[in-house]
Design a protein around this motif. Structure first.
Motif, mmCIF file in Angstrom:
data_model
loop_
_atom_site.group_PDB
_atom_site.id
_atom_site.type_symbol
_atom_site.label_atom_id
_atom_site.label_comp_id
_atom_site.label_asym_id
_atom_site.label_seq_id
_atom_site.Cartn_x
_atom_site.Cartn_y
_atom_site.Cartn_z
ATOM 1 N N LEU A 157 0.842 -1.196 0.000
ATOM 2 C CA LEU A 157 0.000 0.000 0.000
ATOM 3 C C LEU A 157 0.877 1.246 0.000
ATOM 4 N N VAL A 158 0.500 2.237 -0.773
ATOM 5 C CA VAL A 158 1.172 3.535 -0.741
ATOM 6 C C VAL A 158 0.116 4.591 -0.422
ATOM 7 N N LEU A 159 0.466 5.500 0.498
ATOM 8 C CA LEU A 159 -0.461 6.533 0.971
ATOM 9 C C LEU A 159 0.144 7.895 0.739
ATOM 10 N N ASP A 160 -0.699 8.846 0.369
ATOM 11 C CA ASP A 160 -0.249 10.207 0.161
ATOM 12 C C ASP A 160 -1.240 11.141 0.858
ATOM 13 N N THR A 187 -9.964 -4.317 3.124
ATOM 14 C CA THR A 187 -10.500 -3.902 4.424
ATOM 15 C C THR A 187 -9.496 -3.044 5.180
ATOM 16 N N VAL A 188 -8.229 -3.451 5.181
ATOM 17 C CA VAL A 188 -7.181 -2.688 5.869
ATOM 18 C C VAL A 188 -7.019 -1.314 5.249
ATOM 19 N N ALA A 189 -6.991 -1.263 3.918
ATOM 20 C CA ALA A 189 -6.825 0.019 3.235
ATOM 21 C C ALA A 189 -7.951 0.985 3.595
ATOM 22 N N SER A 242 -5.022 9.602 0.244
ATOM 23 C CA SER A 242 -5.356 8.746 -0.892
ATOM 24 C C SER A 242 -4.470 7.519 -0.806
ATOM 25 N N ILE A 243 -5.044 6.354 -1.103
ATOM 26 C CA ILE A 243 -4.324 5.096 -0.931
ATOM 27 C C ILE A 243 -4.402 4.269 -2.213
ATOM 28 N N GLY A 244 -3.252 3.764 -2.617
ATOM 29 C CA GLY A 244 -3.188 2.836 -3.740
ATOM 30 C C GLY A 244 -2.527 1.554 -3.298
ATOM 31 N N GLY A 245 -2.906 0.443 -3.922
ATOM 32 C CA GLY A 245 -2.319 -0.825 -3.510
ATOM 33 C C GLY A 245 -2.230 -1.819 -4.646
ATOM 34 N N ALA A 246 -1.239 -2.704 -4.563
ATOM 35 C CA ALA A 246 -1.054 -3.754 -5.564
ATOM 36 C C ALA A 246 -0.506 -4.995 -4.882
ATOM 37 N N PHE A 247 -0.924 -6.143 -5.373
ATOM 38 C CA PHE A 247 -0.440 -7.416 -4.851
ATOM 39 C C PHE A 247 0.779 -7.878 -5.651
#
Length: 240
Positions: free
Chosen positions: A79-82, A141-143, A168-173
């Motif tokens: 996860l990356v958050l800004d 759910t965590v994001a 803002s949150i982005g995520g990738a597996f």
């Protein structure tokens, strides 16, 4: 060896500037030297403002997780958050207020993640989290919990002055059973972060685990590994 002949001056000066308190023991004793070593390790691996892992340690952890996923096949989420509109905070209230906002976001993240997760401050107002052994539904759910935790708090930047902040949150597996790279994984998460920003901020955008695709670079890496294994097997058979 007499430890008193070692030169600790530069290290001690650095630790003093950082406000580190060393063990109350005899200088150059084993306990004292171990305290200096531990303090220097902490100083080199953590972000001084938040106490989170710094970018260098984060990148090392990301490489280890890529290798682990390739070997085990377990899912892992990045996860990356800004912080939204962070520049306006600095411009309108000063960098001191910006620091308070960054620290508040760091605390909010730590309240949500598991002890096994790696939380890092990787840029000015950007954070990243490595979540090993993370299923698709759990990751979403965590994001969302992270986003809600941040948006639900008011940050006091001065006496009686509070700010509401969002992220803002982005995520990738990480692709399972595939030899990927930290750079590719980070780029995937960043694309989802950019999408969250483009769609209005204060939201989460995750790449679905079942929709994760293998890039051309990853296919090349996978082919190279398979080819190396085939060559090694052929050579072994030839010697028998």
């Amino acid at each position: 060896m007499d430890a008193s002949c070692l030169h600790f001056d530069s290290a001690l000066q650095l630790l003093q500037q950082a406000g580190v308190v060393l063990p109350d023991s005899e200088p150059y004793s084993a306990v004292w030297i171990q305290g200096v070593i531990d303090a220097l390790c902490d100083l080199s691996s953590k972000d001084p403002l938040t106490g989170l892992v710094n970018r260098r340690s984060f990148e090392m952890g990301l490489s280890r997780e890529v290798d682990r996923v390739a070997r085990s096949g377990e899912s892992a989420l990045l996860l990356v958050l800004d912080i939204d509109y962070f520049k306006a905070v600095n411009d309108n209230y000063g960098h001191g207020a910006g620091d308070l906002v960054i620290q508040a976001v760091a605390r909010a993240i730590n309240h949500v993640v598991r002890p096994m997760d790696t939380v890092a401050r990787v840029g000015g107002e950007e954070f990243a989290i490595i979540l090993p052994n993370c299923a698709g539904g759990f990751g979403a759910t965590v994001a969302e919990r992270l986003r809600e935790r941040v948006s639900g708090q008011r940050v006091e930047i001065a006496a009686g002055k509070f700010l509401n902040i969002t992220v803002s949150i982005g995520g990738a597996f990480a692709p399972q059973w595939v030899r990927s790279s930290p750079l590719i994984w980070m780029e995937r998460a960043d694309r989802q972060l950019y999408r969250a920003k483009a769609e209005g901020r204060n939201r989460t955008c995750l790449e679905h685990l079942v929709d994760s695709t293998v890039t051309a670079e990853e296919k090349g890496m996978l082919f190279a590994i398979a080819q190396d294994g085939t060559i090694a097997e052929s050579q072994q058979q030839g010697t028998e």
